[in-house]
Write a protein that holds these residues in place. Sequence first.
Motif, PDB file in Angstrom:
ATOM      1  N   HIS A   1      66.659  45.684  62.340  1.00 51.88           N
ATOM      2  CA  HIS A   1      65.633  45.409  63.128  1.00 51.88           C
ATOM      3  C   HIS A   1      65.217  44.068  62.902  1.00 51.88           C
ATOM      4  O   HIS A   1      65.012  43.219  63.761  1.00 51.88           O
ATOM      5  CB  HIS A   1      64.637  46.573  63.197  1.00 51.88           C
ATOM      6  CG  HIS A   1      63.477  46.166  63.852  1.00 51.88           C
ATOM      7  ND1 HIS A   1      62.045  45.776  63.720  1.00 51.88           N
ATOM      8  CD2 HIS A   1      63.110  46.047  65.607  1.00 51.88           C
ATOM      9  CE1 HIS A   1      61.378  45.592  64.484  1.00 51.88           C
ATOM     10  NE2 HIS A   1      61.879  45.531  65.681  1.00 51.88           N
TER      11      HIS A   1
ATOM     12  N   TRP B   1      61.285  49.711  69.009  1.00 48.97           N
ATOM     13  CA  TRP B   1      61.200  49.839  67.791  1.00 48.97           C
ATOM     14  C   TRP B   1      59.926  50.922  67.388  1.00 48.97           C
ATOM     15  O   TRP B   1      59.022  50.509  67.944  1.00 48.97           O
ATOM     16  CB  TRP B   1      61.252  48.625  66.900  1.00 48.97           C
ATOM     17  CG  TRP B   1      60.862  48.816  65.396  1.00 48.97           C
ATOM     18  CD1 TRP B   1      59.652  48.456  64.784  1.00 48.97           C
ATOM     19  CD2 TRP B   1      61.754  49.412  64.539  1.00 48.97           C
ATOM     20  NE1 TRP B   1      59.889  48.525  63.517  1.00 48.97           N
ATOM     21  CE2 TRP B   1      61.265  48.991  63.406  1.00 48.97           C
ATOM     22  CE3 TRP B   1      63.112  49.627  64.511  1.00 48.97           C
ATOM     23  CZ2 TRP B   1      61.748  49.641  61.895  1.00 48.97           C
ATOM     24  CZ3 TRP B   1      63.944  50.108  63.225  1.00 48.97           C
ATOM     25  CH2 TRP B   1      63.026  49.979  62.038  1.00 48.97           C
ATOM     26  N   ASP B   2      60.256  51.727  66.687  1.00 49.73           N
ATOM     27  CA  ASP B   2      59.244  52.437  66.116  1.00 49.73           C
ATOM     28  C   ASP B   2      59.182  52.936  64.558  1.00 49.73           C
ATOM     29  O   ASP B   2      60.299  53.443  64.303  1.00 49.73           O
ATOM     30  CB  ASP B   2      58.924  53.803  66.729  1.00 49.73           C
ATOM     31  CG  ASP B   2      57.703  54.898  66.612  1.00 49.73           C
ATOM     32  OD1 ASP B   2      56.682  54.426  66.960  1.00 49.73           O
ATOM     33  OD2 ASP B   2      57.977  55.716  65.805  1.00 49.73           O
ATOM     34  N   ASP B   3      58.419  52.523  63.774  1.00 44.52           N
ATOM     35  CA  ASP B   3      58.575  52.894  62.449  1.00 44.52           C
ATOM     36  C   ASP B   3      57.431  53.928  61.828  1.00 44.52           C
ATOM     37  O   ASP B   3      56.272  53.287  62.035  1.00 44.52           O
ATOM     38  CB  ASP B   3      58.140  51.357  61.610  1.00 44.52           C
ATOM     39  CG  ASP B   3      58.877  51.600  60.193  1.00 44.52           C
ATOM     40  OD1 ASP B   3      58.909  52.465  59.623  1.00 44.52           O
ATOM     41  OD2 ASP B   3      59.068  50.334  59.612  1.00 44.52           O
TER      42      ASP B   3
ATOM     43  N   LEU C   1      67.681  44.331  72.364  1.00 48.94           N
ATOM     44  CA  LEU C   1      66.653  45.142  71.745  1.00 48.94           C
ATOM     45  C   LEU C   1      65.956  45.811  72.820  1.00 48.94           C
ATOM     46  O   LEU C   1      65.162  44.798  73.501  1.00 48.94           O
ATOM     47  CB  LEU C   1      65.957  44.402  70.582  1.00 48.94           C
ATOM     48  CG  LEU C   1      64.863  45.084  70.018  1.00 48.94           C
ATOM     49  CD1 LEU C   1      65.280  46.387  69.062  1.00 48.94           C
ATOM     50  CD2 LEU C   1      63.976  44.039  69.041  1.00 48.94           C
TER      51      LEU C   1
ATOM     52  N   LEU D   1      65.290  52.780  66.072  1.00 45.12           N
ATOM     53  CA  LEU D   1      65.836  51.436  66.748  1.00 45.12           C
ATOM     54  C   LEU D   1      66.279  51.744  67.945  1.00 45.12           C
ATOM     55  O   LEU D   1      66.950  52.722  68.104  1.00 45.12           O
ATOM     56  CB  LEU D   1      66.839  50.783  65.888  1.00 45.12           C
ATOM     57  CG  LEU D   1      67.427  49.551  66.431  1.00 45.12           C
ATOM     58  CD1 LEU D   1      66.226  48.523  66.382  1.00 45.12           C
ATOM     59  CD2 LEU D   1      68.419  49.097  65.559  1.00 45.12           C
TER      60      LEU D   1
ATOM     61  N   ARG E   1      65.710  49.057  59.087  1.00 46.39           N
ATOM     62  CA  ARG E   1      64.698  48.035  59.174  1.00 46.39           C
ATOM     63  C   ARG E   1      65.366  46.905  59.073  1.00 46.39           C
ATOM     64  O   ARG E   1      64.935  45.918  59.565  1.00 46.39           O
ATOM     65  CB  ARG E   1      63.593  48.450  57.849  1.00 46.39           C
ATOM     66  CG  ARG E   1      62.882  49.731  58.109  1.00 46.39           C
ATOM     67  CD  ARG E   1      61.677  49.890  56.821  1.00 46.39           C
ATOM     68  NE  ARG E   1      61.096  50.897  57.474  1.00 46.39           N
ATOM     69  CZ  ARG E   1      60.801  52.283  56.964  1.00 46.39           C
ATOM     70  NH1 ARG E   1      61.799  52.491  55.903  1.00 46.39           N
ATOM     71  NH2 ARG E   1      60.317  53.418  57.345  1.00 46.39           N
TER      72      ARG E   1
ATOM     73  N   PRO F   1      62.444  55.798  60.864  1.00 45.83           N
ATOM     74  CA  PRO F   1      62.245  54.979  61.820  1.00 45.83           C
ATOM     75  C   PRO F   1      63.277  54.975  62.840  1.00 45.83           C
ATOM     76  O   PRO F   1      64.364  55.419  62.594  1.00 45.83           O
ATOM     77  CB  PRO F   1      62.469  53.494  61.094  1.00 45.83           C
ATOM     78  CG  PRO F   1      63.416  53.830  59.720  1.00 45.83           C
ATOM     79  CD  PRO F   1      62.867  55.173  59.518  1.00 45.83           C
TER      80      PRO F   1
ATOM     81  N   ALA G   1      58.114  53.837  71.420  1.00 47.77           N
ATOM     82  CA  ALA G   1      58.963  52.635  71.061  1.00 47.77           C
ATOM     83  C   ALA G   1      59.682  51.801  72.517  1.00 47.77           C
ATOM     84  O   ALA G   1      59.565  50.662  72.265  1.00 47.77           O
ATOM     85  CB  ALA G   1      60.306  53.390  70.363  1.00 47.77           C
TER      86      ALA G   1
END
Length: 283
Positions: free
Chosen positions: A59, A76-78, A73, A86, A56, A84, A9
């Motif tokens: 984000h 991010w890894d979903d 920011l 953030l 989500r 997920p 991320a």
Amino acid sequence: MVTERLTRAIGRPVARVMPFVGRGYTPARRMIVELADGSKVFAKQGMNEYTAGELRREHENYLRLHGSFMPRLRGWDDDGGLEPILVLEDLSGAHWPPPWRLDQVHKVLDTITAIAEQPVPDDMPALMVEWVGGGWNAVAKDPEPFLSLGLCTARWLDRALPPLTAAAESARLKGDSVLHLDVRSDNLCFSGDRTVLVDWNHACLANPEIDRAFFLPSMHAEGGPAPEEVATIDPAMVAVVAGFFACRAGLPPVPDAPGVRPIQRTQLEVALPWAIRALGLGA
């Protein structure tokens, strides 16, 4: 596994992951992440369907909105599922009120104005008006949860409910300005010359007076000045704030978030007398 996902991320090697406790009302996992170069970031990970959806949405708002009032920011890894991640700048070293100084209260109010002046993203959702403004109607349909708090008698409620409901229904809630919609001390800090708001999952378009009005009861409950001393708020909007908490504070605890009802009651204990004063209802 979490370390690998954080590395992906952020795009930089992770040296250590430390649990972060002390703020937040949901079961989302919160972490301070130390990177290989010694710098740190803050990460939140979803733990169920609700927290995954909220992360989500948050984000998405970091991609829509930009300003010094938002954390930077960092990643991010979903996973496409319930977890997920953030990643934001680490603000653990900032000042998180309380205590409150008068100049800090004005900084928050000025920041709410700055947020409302942001360019409006095309896909920003509008406020769900009934969710915010329908509190006294909900109390009228089922007054028992509110009365169970012991903040008033049934006789007083019978007398006060019509003007409270009428005032709330007359409030101007719709608008085309950006709102944070959850301005409280646990969602804001002061970092250098920045006033930074966190938890942007509720951001929407509406009348910015909503953010100002909802901020004031929590601030006063924490030892800050009375709402009338720092801002002039439409009495109809004050009735909306009181109704929002009145219809919720006496309900059963929120699963996985037992601290929500107590903080709602704390805010109601300020908002209800404020509405009484604003509308001239008397004790």
